[in-house]
Design an enzyme around this catalytic site. Structure first.
Site, PDB file in Angstrom:
ATOM      1  N   GLU A 277       0.837  -1.219   0.000  1.00 14.22           N
ATOM      2  CA  GLU A 277       0.000   0.000   0.000  1.00 14.22           C
ATOM      3  C   GLU A 277       0.864   1.259   0.000  1.00 14.22           C
ATOM      4  O   GLU A 277       0.539   2.254  -0.649  1.00 14.22           O
ATOM      5  CB  GLU A 277      -0.951   0.012   1.196  1.00 14.22           C
ATOM      6  CG  GLU A 277      -1.973  -1.109   1.186  1.00 14.22           C
ATOM      7  CD  GLU A 277      -2.792  -1.178  -0.102  1.00 14.22           C
ATOM      8  OE1 GLU A 277      -3.149  -0.134  -0.657  1.00 14.22           O
ATOM      9  OE2 GLU A 277      -3.072  -2.309  -0.544  1.00 14.22           O
ATOM     10  N   TRP A 280       1.877   1.671  -3.434  1.00 20.82           N
ATOM     11  CA  TRP A 280       0.789   2.277  -4.239  1.00 20.82           C
ATOM     12  C   TRP A 280       0.842   3.801  -4.126  1.00 20.82           C
ATOM     13  O   TRP A 280       0.629   4.533  -5.091  1.00 20.82           O
ATOM     14  CB  TRP A 280      -0.591   1.808  -3.741  1.00 20.82           C
ATOM     15  CG  TRP A 280      -1.119   0.597  -4.440  1.00 20.82           C
ATOM     16  CD1 TRP A 280      -1.186  -0.663  -3.927  1.00 20.82           C
ATOM     17  CD2 TRP A 280      -1.684   0.523  -5.774  1.00 20.82           C
ATOM     18  NE1 TRP A 280      -1.747  -1.514  -4.861  1.00 20.82           N
ATOM     19  CE2 TRP A 280      -2.060  -0.815  -5.998  1.00 20.82           C
ATOM     20  CE3 TRP A 280      -1.899   1.446  -6.786  1.00 20.82           C
ATOM     21  CZ2 TRP A 280      -2.648  -1.258  -7.190  1.00 20.82           C
ATOM     22  CZ3 TRP A 280      -2.479   1.018  -7.980  1.00 20.82           C
ATOM     23  CH2 TRP A 280      -2.844  -0.318  -8.174  1.00 20.82           C
ATOM     24  N   TRP A 309     -20.856  11.930 -19.094  1.00 21.04           N
ATOM     25  CA  TRP A 309     -21.005  11.871 -17.635  1.00 21.04           C
ATOM     26  C   TRP A 309     -22.226  12.666 -17.176  1.00 21.04           C
ATOM     27  O   TRP A 309     -22.521  13.735 -17.704  1.00 21.04           O
ATOM     28  CB  TRP A 309     -19.747  12.410 -16.944  1.00 21.04           C
ATOM     29  CG  TRP A 309     -18.503  11.616 -17.202  1.00 21.04           C
ATOM     30  CD1 TRP A 309     -17.456  11.949 -18.008  1.00 21.04           C
ATOM     31  CD2 TRP A 309     -18.173  10.326 -16.655  1.00 21.04           C
ATOM     32  NE1 TRP A 309     -16.485  10.965 -18.001  1.00 21.04           N
ATOM     33  CE2 TRP A 309     -16.908   9.953 -17.173  1.00 21.04           C
ATOM     34  CE3 TRP A 309     -18.816   9.449 -15.775  1.00 21.04           C
ATOM     35  CZ2 TRP A 309     -16.269   8.754 -16.843  1.00 21.04           C
ATOM     36  CZ3 TRP A 309     -18.192   8.260 -15.447  1.00 21.04           C
ATOM     37  CH2 TRP A 309     -16.936   7.915 -15.980  1.00 21.04           C
ATOM     38  N   ASN A 344     -10.735   2.535   3.524  1.00 20.01           N
ATOM     39  CA  ASN A 344     -10.434   2.316   2.102  1.00 20.01           C
ATOM     40  C   ASN A 344     -11.505   1.494   1.384  1.00 20.01           C
ATOM     41  O   ASN A 344     -11.866   1.781   0.247  1.00 20.01           O
ATOM     42  CB  ASN A 344      -9.067   1.631   1.961  1.00 20.01           C
ATOM     43  CG  ASN A 344      -8.695   1.417   0.508  1.00 20.01           C
ATOM     44  OD1 ASN A 344      -8.607   2.373  -0.271  1.00 20.01           O
ATOM     45  ND2 ASN A 344      -8.523   0.168   0.111  1.00 20.01           N
ATOM     46  N   TRP A 362     -16.746  11.494 -12.283  1.00 18.73           N
ATOM     47  CA  TRP A 362     -15.893  11.120 -11.148  1.00 18.73           C
ATOM     48  C   TRP A 362     -15.193  12.329 -10.531  1.00 18.73           C
ATOM     49  O   TRP A 362     -14.856  12.332  -9.355  1.00 18.73           O
ATOM     50  CB  TRP A 362     -14.858  10.064 -11.570  1.00 18.73           C
ATOM     51  CG  TRP A 362     -13.979  10.492 -12.719  1.00 18.73           C
ATOM     52  CD1 TRP A 362     -14.216  10.325 -14.042  1.00 18.73           C
ATOM     53  CD2 TRP A 362     -12.729  11.200 -12.640  1.00 18.73           C
ATOM     54  NE1 TRP A 362     -13.201  10.856 -14.799  1.00 18.73           N
ATOM     55  CE2 TRP A 362     -12.271  11.402 -13.967  1.00 18.73           C
ATOM     56  CE3 TRP A 362     -11.943  11.662 -11.586  1.00 18.73           C
ATOM     57  CZ2 TRP A 362     -11.074  12.063 -14.259  1.00 18.73           C
ATOM     58  CZ3 TRP A 362     -10.753  12.318 -11.876  1.00 18.73           C
ATOM     59  CH2 TRP A 362     -10.331  12.522 -13.188  1.00 18.73           C
ATOM     60  N   TRP A 385      -9.790   7.677  -7.387  1.00 19.51           N
ATOM     61  CA  TRP A 385     -11.008   7.991  -8.151  1.00 19.51           C
ATOM     62  C   TRP A 385     -10.928   7.458  -9.569  1.00 19.51           C
ATOM     63  O   TRP A 385     -11.879   6.886 -10.092  1.00 19.51           O
ATOM     64  CB  TRP A 385     -11.292   9.504  -8.137  1.00 19.51           C
ATOM     65  CG  TRP A 385     -12.128   9.820  -6.931  1.00 19.51           C
ATOM     66  CD1 TRP A 385     -11.677  10.273  -5.723  1.00 19.51           C
ATOM     67  CD2 TRP A 385     -13.533   9.596  -6.781  1.00 19.51           C
ATOM     68  NE1 TRP A 385     -12.720  10.355  -4.842  1.00 19.51           N
ATOM     69  CE2 TRP A 385     -13.866   9.956  -5.461  1.00 19.51           C
ATOM     70  CE3 TRP A 385     -14.533   9.138  -7.619  1.00 19.51           C
ATOM     71  CZ2 TRP A 385     -15.168   9.865  -4.972  1.00 19.51           C
ATOM     72  CZ3 TRP A 385     -15.841   9.040  -7.146  1.00 19.51           C
ATOM     73  CH2 TRP A 385     -16.140   9.411  -5.830  1.00 19.51           C
TER      74      TRP A 385
HETATM   75  C1  LIG Z   1     -11.584   7.020  -4.177  1.00 19.63           C
HETATM   76  C2  LIG Z   1     -10.367   6.981  -3.289  1.00 19.63           C
HETATM   77  C3  LIG Z   1      -9.826   8.166  -2.791  1.00 19.63           C
HETATM   78  C4  LIG Z   1      -8.691   8.146  -1.973  1.00 19.63           C
HETATM   79  N1  LIG Z   1      -8.175   9.338  -1.506  1.00 19.63           N
HETATM   80  C5  LIG Z   1      -7.048   9.329  -0.758  1.00 19.63           C
HETATM   81  C6  LIG Z   1      -6.464  10.540  -0.286  1.00 19.63           C
HETATM   82  O1  LIG Z   1      -6.912  11.646  -0.592  1.00 19.63           O
HETATM   83  N2  LIG Z   1      -5.375  10.460   0.519  1.00 19.63           N
HETATM   84  C7  LIG Z   1      -4.807   9.248   0.844  1.00 19.63           C
HETATM   85  O2  LIG Z   1      -3.805   9.229   1.574  1.00 19.63           O
HETATM   86  N3  LIG Z   1      -5.314   8.101   0.387  1.00 19.63           N
HETATM   87  C8  LIG Z   1      -6.420   8.086  -0.385  1.00 19.63           C
HETATM   88  N4  LIG Z   1      -6.946   6.899  -0.821  1.00 19.63           N
HETATM   89  C9  LIG Z   1      -6.221   5.641  -0.536  1.00 19.63           C
HETATM   90  C10 LIG Z   1      -6.650   4.918   0.761  1.00 19.63           C
HETATM   91  O3  LIG Z   1      -8.034   4.792   0.833  1.00 19.63           O
HETATM   92  C11 LIG Z   1      -6.157   5.630   2.024  1.00 19.63           C
HETATM   93  O4  LIG Z   1      -4.779   5.905   1.907  1.00 19.63           O
HETATM   94  C12 LIG Z   1      -6.348   4.761   3.270  1.00 19.63           C
HETATM   95  O5  LIG Z   1      -7.707   4.435   3.441  1.00 19.63           O
HETATM   96  C13 LIG Z   1      -5.848   5.516   4.481  1.00 19.63           C
HETATM   97  O6  LIG Z   1      -6.057   4.787   5.640  1.00 19.63           O
HETATM   98  P1  LIG Z   1      -4.829   4.199   6.460  1.00 19.63           P
HETATM   99  O7  LIG Z   1      -3.857   5.275   6.753  1.00 19.63           O
HETATM  100  O8  LIG Z   1      -5.398   3.457   7.616  1.00 19.63           O
HETATM  101  O9  LIG Z   1      -4.177   3.219   5.405  1.00 19.63           O
HETATM  102  P2  LIG Z   1      -3.328   1.880   5.530  1.00 19.63           P
HETATM  103  O10 LIG Z   1      -4.177   0.808   4.980  1.00 19.63           O
HETATM  104  O11 LIG Z   1      -2.767   1.690   6.876  1.00 19.63           O
HETATM  105  O12 LIG Z   1      -2.151   2.133   4.485  1.00 19.63           O
HETATM  106  C14 LIG Z   1      -0.936   2.808   4.849  1.00 19.63           C
HETATM  107  C15 LIG Z   1      -0.711   4.012   3.970  1.00 19.63           C
HETATM  108  O13 LIG Z   1      -0.521   3.613   2.622  1.00 19.63           O
HETATM  109  C16 LIG Z   1      -1.061   4.599   1.744  1.00 19.63           C
HETATM  110  N5  LIG Z   1      -2.136   3.976   0.967  1.00 19.63           N
HETATM  111  C17 LIG Z   1      -2.939   2.970   1.351  1.00 19.63           C
HETATM  112  N6  LIG Z   1      -3.764   2.615   0.349  1.00 19.63           N
HETATM  113  C18 LIG Z   1      -3.477   3.417  -0.686  1.00 19.63           C
HETATM  114  C19 LIG Z   1      -3.982   3.540  -2.010  1.00 19.63           C
HETATM  115  N7  LIG Z   1      -4.942   2.745  -2.475  1.00 19.63           N
HETATM  116  N8  LIG Z   1      -3.475   4.511  -2.801  1.00 19.63           N
HETATM  117  C20 LIG Z   1      -2.489   5.309  -2.372  1.00 19.63           C
HETATM  118  N9  LIG Z   1      -1.967   5.232  -1.127  1.00 19.63           N
HETATM  119  C21 LIG Z   1      -2.444   4.301  -0.297  1.00 19.63           C
HETATM  120  C22 LIG Z   1      -1.638   5.711   2.621  1.00 19.63           C
HETATM  121  O14 LIG Z   1      -0.670   6.721   2.739  1.00 19.63           O
HETATM  122  C23 LIG Z   1      -1.872   4.993   3.935  1.00 19.63           C
HETATM  123  O15 LIG Z   1      -1.852   5.836   5.053  1.00 19.63           O
HETATM  124  C24 LIG Z   1      -8.081   6.902  -1.651  1.00 19.63           C
HETATM  125  C25 LIG Z   1      -8.634   5.707  -2.149  1.00 19.63           C
HETATM  126  C26 LIG Z   1      -9.772   5.748  -2.960  1.00 19.63           C
HETATM  127  C27 LIG Z   1     -10.335   4.454  -3.476  1.00 19.63           C
END
Ligand SMILES: Cc1cc2nc3c(=O)[nH]c(=O)nc-3n(C[C@H](O)[C@H](O)[C@H](O)COP(=O)(O)OP(=O)(O)OC[C@H]3O[C@@H](n4cnc5c(N)ncnc54)[C@H](O)[C@@H]3O)c2cc1C
Length: 468
Positions: A277, A280, A309, A344, A362, A385
């Site tokens: 993640e 990612w 859209w 997420n 979107w 998105w």
């Molecule tokens: C539509 C959509 C919008 C999102 N908008 C954002 C946003 O504005 N800011 C954001 O930080 N994340 C975003 N995410 C990714 C993800 O949902 C969040 O990073 C995550 O839910 C944060 O929770 P956590 O810190 O507990 O993550 P954990 O699951 O603990 O992951 C650790 C870290 O990895 C990174 N990460 C995790 N998943 C992703 C991912 N899919 N893409 C990119 N980085 C990721 C984040 O920095 C996160 O804090 C988005 C995902 C979707 C589907």
């Protein structure tokens, strides 16, 4: 010894901060914060995110003061003021050099280039570093030197480079002198109360480190199984810290690696998945650096900009308010509206509901998320998105449409998360909580705003027609 100005932005930490560390090795450091609340508001940033940043600036200012580093806090209206403001700040402290860590989006890069030009034209040197991602944008390339646009090969290459280089977060700089007074952000600032959301998200580097330690000790090993269940504390909730830079990607990776026998993959499944993640996050930032048009409202797959859209304000508002009549979607939206953060799994479900079932543009959903998220990060939000809407790089295929009821059955089978977020459904059993309409409705909770099957078929027909 010459004076060095360090300009802090999305790197609000003393640990693993290359600009700060390098400056401190060869000069007397003075810290600079340029707060541009008007510009942030124009960029659609959430008040909760701005407040989190302001609290984190205060926390950093105190940590710097303990190291003998004085800070200046300047309030600028917009990015266009930055060259003049940074130049004046550098001249006021007779700095010979200004250091910063680069930001990735196009507006920020243009601002930084203009600042660098103004400084060098006045005889002040500039030194720029990279600290937002684990590996800097542009450094993970295919053998022919071109950029990746698919995650799996990007990740493979990313891991091989990182293993070769090692993950080595930098220590804090040594003290520059006796303790000084810390500067404090004015409150309120441009109408934003800096304590907004502080109960959920206190902010600051020390909180980030404590949270990282707790997560890696208690939850990361089970991350692969728990991360999809929104009623569990199965994820790190470190995203606001990573977005504001109170914590770095490398600090996360080092902590994970230490618990994973030194590995970035091929170790404990939960830890490997969490590391993925973080990669990612790098991937989306590298994509943004490579394709600046993404920051201009354009789809990665340019042809999808031609899709017809939907722009219905009424439908958008029901989605925003968590009043769609589909409990799993509404629970996610209400979590976002209440706390500034959304799990997420729910981000994917709510985004797909908007872009697939409602076929709303979107970009409307992207902007709304940004206006509410405490962890709003342009690259991750845009990437998420465009993945959900099937317009992005390595996105979900257009015909894959999450059914919000099936998603709830898989990831919230007892309806615990739904009941927690939707007070109207707090007295329901599992089946009523997930499909209240099947039981004649519950209180004043709304009826479903669409027929899921009809909406799905309509969207698939539009996509098929456009592709033909
Ligand atoms: C539509 C959509 C919008 C999102 N908008 C954002 C946003 O504005 N800011 C954001 O930080 N994340 C975003 N995410 C990714 C993800 O949902 C969040 O990073 C995550 O839910 C944060 O929770 P956590 O810190 O507990 O993550 P954990 O699951 O603990 O992951 C650790 C870290 O990895 C990174 N990460 C995790 N998943 C992703 C991912 N899919 N893409 C990119 N980085 C990721 C984040 O920095 C996160 O804090 C988005 C995902 C979707 C589907």
């Amino acid at each position: 010894m010459s004076n060095h100005l360090v300009w802090f932005r999305s790197d609000l930490r003393v640990l693993d901060n290359p600009a700060l560390s390098t400056a401190a090795k060869s000069g007397q450091v003075i810290g600079l914060f340029l707060l541009a609340p008007k510009q942030w508001q124009e960029h659609g940033l959430a008040a909760k995110k701005i407040a989190f940043v302001l609290r984190s600036v205060d926390a950093l200012s105190q940590r710097l003061a303990a190291l003998g580093i004085a800070t200046r806090i300047i309030v600028a209206d917009r990015f266009a003021d930055a060259p003049q403001q940074v130049l004046q700040a550098a001249q006021a402290v007779q700095a010979s050099k200004v250091f910063w860590n680069d930001e990735i989006a196009i507006d920020e890069q243009r601002r930084d280039n203009a600042v660098a030009q103004a400084l060098t034209a006045s005889g002040i040197a500039v030194e720029r570093h990279q600290a937002f991602t684990g590996l800097p944008p542009g450094s993970v390339c295919k053998p022919d030197g071109s950029a990746y646009s698919v995650f799996t090969p990007f990740k493979k290459r990313w891991i091989s480079i990182a293993m070769e280089q090692g993950i080595n977060p930098l220590p804090a700089p040594t003290a520059q002198g006796p303790v000084v007074d810390a500067a404090t952000v004015p409150d309120p600032l441009n109408g934003v109360d800096k304590f907004l959301g502080a109960d959920f998200w206190p902010g600051g580097e020390e909180r980030a480190l404590a949270q990282l330690t707790q997560f890696t000790a208690e939850a990361v090993a089970a991350y692969d199984t728990d991360r999809d269940l929104p009623n569990l504390a199965g994820t790190s909730k470190l995203s606001p810290h990573l977005a504001a830079g109170t914590l770095s990607a490398n600090q996360c990776l080092e902590a994970a690696q230490q618990n994973n026998d030194g590995k970035l993959s091929g170790g404990v499944s939960g830890i490997d998945t969490w590391i993925s993640e973080i990669i990612w996050r790098d991937f989306y930032n590298h994509i943004l650096a490579e394709h600046p048009r993404l920051a201009m409202g354009r789809a990665f797959k340019a042809e999808t900009d031609q899709l017809p859209w939907n722009h219905s304000q009424e439908q958008l508002q029901r989605w925003q308010q968590g009043e769609t009549g589909f409990p799993f979607v509404d629970a996610g939206m209400r979590q976002l509206n209440r706390t500034g953060w959304m799990h997420n799994r729910l981000r994917m479900v709510t985004a797909q509901f908007l872009a697939k079932h409602l076929f709303l543009d979107w970009r409307l959903g992207e902007a709304y998320f940004m206006s509410q998220l405490v962890d709003g990060d342009f690259a991750a939000n845009n990437g998420g998105w465009q993945w959900s809407a099937s317009t992005g790089t390595d996105a979900v295929p257009y015909f894959r449409i999450f059914n919000p009821v099936r998603q709830a059955e898989r990831f919230d089978p007892e309806g615990e998360f739904v009941r927690q977020m939707i007070p109207e459904l707090s007295d329901t059993n599992a089946k009523q909580a997930l499909e209240p309409w099947k039981f004649g409705g519950v209180g004043n909770y709304p009826e479903p705003m669409i027929d899921l099957r009809e909406a799905r078929d309509r969207t698939l027909a539009i996509w098929k027609h456009a592709r033909a």
